[in-house]
Write a protein that holds these residues in place. Structure first.
Motif, PDB file in Angstrom:
ATOM      1  N   VAL A   1       0.910  -1.177  -0.020  1.00 33.95           N
ATOM      2  CA  VAL A   1      -0.061  -0.147  -0.056  1.00 33.95           C
ATOM      3  C   VAL A   1       0.817   1.197  -0.106  1.00 33.95           C
ATOM      4  CG1 VAL A   1      -1.811  -1.131   1.398  1.00 33.95           C
ATOM      5  CG2 VAL A   1      -0.208   0.201   2.318  1.00 33.95           C
ATOM      6  N   THR A   2       2.383   1.114   0.040  1.00 37.12           N
ATOM      7  CA  THR A   2       3.077   2.250   0.046  1.00 37.12           C
ATOM      8  C   THR A   2       3.404   3.200  -1.024  1.00 37.12           C
ATOM      9  OG1 THR A   2       4.854   0.780   0.037  1.00 37.12           O
ATOM     10  CG2 THR A   2       4.096   1.472   2.130  1.00 37.12           C
ATOM     11  N   SER A   3       2.639   2.787  -2.376  1.00 34.57           N
ATOM     12  CA  SER A   3       3.294   3.320  -3.448  1.00 34.57           C
ATOM     13  C   SER A   3       2.805   4.899  -3.418  1.00 34.57           C
ATOM     14  CB  SER A   3       2.669   2.747  -4.784  1.00 34.57           C
ATOM     15  OG  SER A   3       1.054   2.916  -4.787  1.00 34.57           O
ATOM     16  N   LYS A   4       1.964   5.428  -2.437  1.00 39.27           N
ATOM     17  CA  LYS A   4       1.564   6.593  -2.209  1.00 39.27           C
ATOM     18  C   LYS A   4       1.446   6.909  -0.743  1.00 39.27           C
ATOM     19  CE  LYS A   4       0.423   8.765  -6.480  1.00 39.27           C
ATOM     20  NZ  LYS A   4       0.144   7.809  -7.303  1.00 39.27           N
ATOM     21  N   LEU A   5       1.609   8.259  -0.635  1.00 41.39           N
ATOM     22  CA  LEU A   5       1.696   8.697   0.983  1.00 41.39           C
ATOM     23  C   LEU A   5       0.339   8.461   1.624  1.00 41.39           C
ATOM     24  CD1 LEU A   5       3.421   9.696   3.178  1.00 41.39           C
ATOM     25  CD2 LEU A   5       3.000  11.912   2.640  1.00 41.39           C
ATOM     26  N   GLU A   6      -0.901   9.017   0.843  1.00 42.52           N
ATOM     27  CA  GLU A   6      -1.974   8.912   1.509  1.00 42.52           C
ATOM     28  C   GLU A   6      -2.588   7.791   1.842  1.00 42.52           C
ATOM     29  OE1 GLU A   6      -5.180  10.376  -0.996  1.00 42.52           O
ATOM     30  OE2 GLU A   6      -6.661  10.821   0.801  1.00 42.52           O
ATOM     31  N   PRO A   7      -2.427   6.369   1.427  1.00 34.78           N
ATOM     32  CA  PRO A   7      -3.116   5.311   1.598  1.00 34.78           C
ATOM     33  C   PRO A   7      -2.007   4.602   2.867  1.00 34.78           C
ATOM     34  CG  PRO A   7      -2.585   5.169  -0.791  1.00 34.78           C
ATOM     35  CD  PRO A   7      -2.367   6.308  -0.372  1.00 34.78           C
TER      36      PRO A   7
ATOM     37  N   ASP B   1     -12.581   6.461  -1.663  1.00 36.80           N
ATOM     38  CA  ASP B   1     -11.634   6.541  -2.574  1.00 36.80           C
ATOM     39  C   ASP B   1     -10.476   5.895  -1.866  1.00 36.80           C
ATOM     40  OD1 ASP B   1     -13.038   7.777  -4.235  1.00 36.80           O
ATOM     41  OD2 ASP B   1     -12.260   9.737  -3.853  1.00 36.80           O
ATOM     42  N   VAL B   2     -10.007   6.177  -0.941  1.00 32.90           N
ATOM     43  CA  VAL B   2      -8.769   5.524  -0.344  1.00 32.90           C
ATOM     44  C   VAL B   2      -9.126   3.831  -0.109  1.00 32.90           C
ATOM     45  CG1 VAL B   2      -7.236   5.489   1.712  1.00 32.90           C
ATOM     46  CG2 VAL B   2      -8.144   7.564   0.736  1.00 32.90           C
ATOM     47  N   ASN B   3     -10.504   3.804   0.457  1.00 30.94           N
ATOM     48  CA  ASN B   3     -10.787   2.306   0.547  1.00 30.94           C
ATOM     49  C   ASN B   3     -10.445   1.298  -0.623  1.00 30.94           C
ATOM     50  OD1 ASN B   3     -11.999   0.322   2.452  1.00 30.94           O
ATOM     51  ND2 ASN B   3     -13.548   0.217   0.857  1.00 30.94           N
ATOM     52  N   LYS B   4     -10.868   2.194  -1.793  1.00 33.85           N
ATOM     53  CA  LYS B   4     -11.003   1.467  -3.005  1.00 33.85           C
ATOM     54  C   LYS B   4      -9.232   1.280  -3.510  1.00 33.85           C
ATOM     55  CE  LYS B   4     -13.769   0.233  -6.136  1.00 33.85           C
ATOM     56  NZ  LYS B   4     -14.968   0.019  -5.356  1.00 33.85           N
ATOM     57  N   GLN B   5      -8.530   2.049  -3.136  1.00 30.14           N
ATOM     58  CA  GLN B   5      -7.138   2.001  -3.250  1.00 30.14           C
ATOM     59  C   GLN B   5      -6.515   0.847  -2.466  1.00 30.14           C
ATOM     60  OE1 GLN B   5      -4.549   5.280  -3.215  1.00 30.14           O
ATOM     61  NE2 GLN B   5      -6.061   6.619  -4.130  1.00 30.14           N
ATOM     62  N   LEU B   6      -6.933   0.963  -1.314  1.00 33.21           N
ATOM     63  CA  LEU B   6      -6.254  -0.368   0.022  1.00 33.21           C
ATOM     64  C   LEU B   6      -6.800  -1.714  -0.605  1.00 33.21           C
ATOM     65  CD1 LEU B   6      -6.477   1.448   2.992  1.00 33.21           C
ATOM     66  CD2 LEU B   6      -4.461   1.113   1.863  1.00 33.21           C
ATOM     67  N   SER B   7      -7.856  -1.609  -1.375  1.00 37.40           N
ATOM     68  CA  SER B   7      -8.748  -2.699  -1.517  1.00 37.40           C
ATOM     69  C   SER B   7      -8.591  -3.915  -0.572  1.00 37.40           C
ATOM     70  CB  SER B   7      -8.099  -3.449  -3.039  1.00 37.40           C
ATOM     71  OG  SER B   7      -6.939  -4.119  -2.891  1.00 37.40           O
TER      72      SER B   7
END
Lengths: 210, 204
Positions: free
Chosen positions: A34-40, A96-102
């Motif tokens: 999950v670390t490819s971006k700071l927010e997630p 949105d973040v939830n979608k990214q974290l899948s």
């Protein structure tokens, strides 16, 4: 409120000398993807801290009533219930973040930090030190995650939390984003670099002498 | 044909360790010797192959929105997907218990060398990850879900056995002291992952 020495140790130890990722080797599973971006990374760090802290408290309260043989299943159920709550809250307020974290929110259940701390600390200590231990370990895990996320987003896409940080002038002068940073293996390399720095400073943690 | 393609993809392209870092804990701890690594790999594959079809059926006939409609039309609106995490982990935990008993009975040596990591298969992220990815990808039927479980398990085993082999050789090399052990293992995993990325785009 003044903290006793033991409570302080439970809270601050995991940040450095007893860090769950660098020293105890726990919780790497769900961490790196999950670390490819700071927010997630931030969201994940907060979620894990909350689940660890409250899971520790609940197991610590129950520790005298759980039969030893089935304790792993009891722990899993408590943790799974907490994670379900966190995941529903995320779905409601940060879709949105939830979608990214899948699937990685669900995977907090099997995060070794939780089981490790429940087994090693909460089963033998009262609720209040367990709570501090949970917060400490969550933060110790979190700062690694956030550091890795910070560098991957900065070097990989030139942004932080979605805002442009690298000025346009740099791009005009020939600066390019490092696409390699966005690939999964770079998370491992970054953690290895953190381990390197950390162990150069704490010589007693180095493995073997041969 | 689809199933074979899915197996190959889940071994090489969507490898549990190299693409998603799932199951890293036991991967790092048990990859010190090839034999133990192989035993754990078999156990993980076995649990994955057994739990994925069960979880697939639970997902499609009990948990999903409208999945209960086969019991009667009045249940068509029931959505139990909130509980999927709890159900999945319960299935996985009970199967791990089963595997533990079987291994203890038939191979005490392996049982002793795996130690704490056998019960910890229950919290091996690769297993729950398999179930959650299965839920997300909505496979067409039970066969596909089983194929996915099998491929993921083999992929995981491949990774841990390869790593163990490298680490056995690494004992003899001079690694900078602060990197020794954990640090160099991370870097090698990353290099292996970059190697595995060359498989991406494969279609059979």
């Amino acid at each position: 409120m003044a903290l006793s020495a033991k409570a302080k140790q439970a809270l601050l130890g995991p940040l450095n000398k007893n860090n769950p990722i660098l020293v105890q080797v726990l919780g790497i599973c769900s961490a790196l993807a999950v670390t490819s971006k700071l927010e997630p990374s931030l969201v994940m760090a907060i979620a894990v801290t909350i689940v660890t802290a409250f899971g520790n408290v609940i197991i610590s309260l129950l520790r005298k009533t759980i039969p030893n043989r089935i304790r792993i299943i009891v722990q899993l159920v408590v943790v799974a219930a907490l994670v379900t709550i966190v995941s529903e809250v995320l779905k409601a307020f940060a879709y949105d973040v939830n979608k990214q974290l899948s699937v990685f929110v669900g995977l907090i259940v099997t995060n070794c930090i939780l089981m490790g701390r429940l087994e090693a600390f909460a089963l033998g200590n009262g609720p209040w030190p367990s709570f501090l231990d949970g917060i400490g370990n969550g933060l110790g895990y979190g700062w690694i995650l956030v550091t890795v996320g910070f560098f991957r987003e900065l070097l990989g896409s030139g942004t932080l939390l979605g805002y442009k940080v690298i000025p346009q002038a740099a791009y005009s002068a020939g600066y390019e984003n490092n696409g390699l940073m966005m690939l999964a293996p770079m998370a491992l390399i970054l953690v290895a670099v953190i381990i390197w720095v950390h162990r150069s400073k704490n010589k007693d943690l180095q493995e073997g002498t041969n | 044909m689809d199933a074979i393609s899915l197996i190959v993809r889940s071994i090489f392209v969507d490898n549990m360790i190299f693409a998603y870092f799932l199951g890293m804990c036991s991967y790092l701890a048990v990859s010190k010797n090839v034999k133990t690594a192989f035993g754990l790999g078999i156990a993980v594959t076995f649990v994955l192959v057994l739990t994925l079809p069960i979880n697939y059926m639970l997902e499609n006939y009990v948990l999903k929105a409208g999945a209960l409609s086969w019991l009667g039309p009045q249940l068509a609106t029931v959505d139990l997907s909130v509980f999927s995490l709890l159900i999945f982990i319960a299935v996985i935990a009970s199967f791990t218990q089963l595997v533990e008993m079987v291994v203890e009975k038939f191979s005490p040596a392996l049982y002793n060398s795996l130690g704490i990591f056998l019960p910890l298969i229950a919290v091996n992220c690769a297993i729950l990850g398999g179930s959650l990815f299965m839920q997300q990808r909505e496979f067409a039927n039970v066969g596909m879900a089983t194929a996915y479980g099998f491929g993921s398990g083999i992929g995981w085993m491949l990774a841990i056995v390869g790593m163990a082999a490298i680490r056995e050789k690494l004992e003899y090399s001079h690694v900078p002291k602060p990197l020794k052990g954990l640090g160099i293992t991370f870097i090698i995993t990353a290099l292996m992952a970059i190697g595995f990325m060359s498989f991406s785009g494969i279609n059979i």
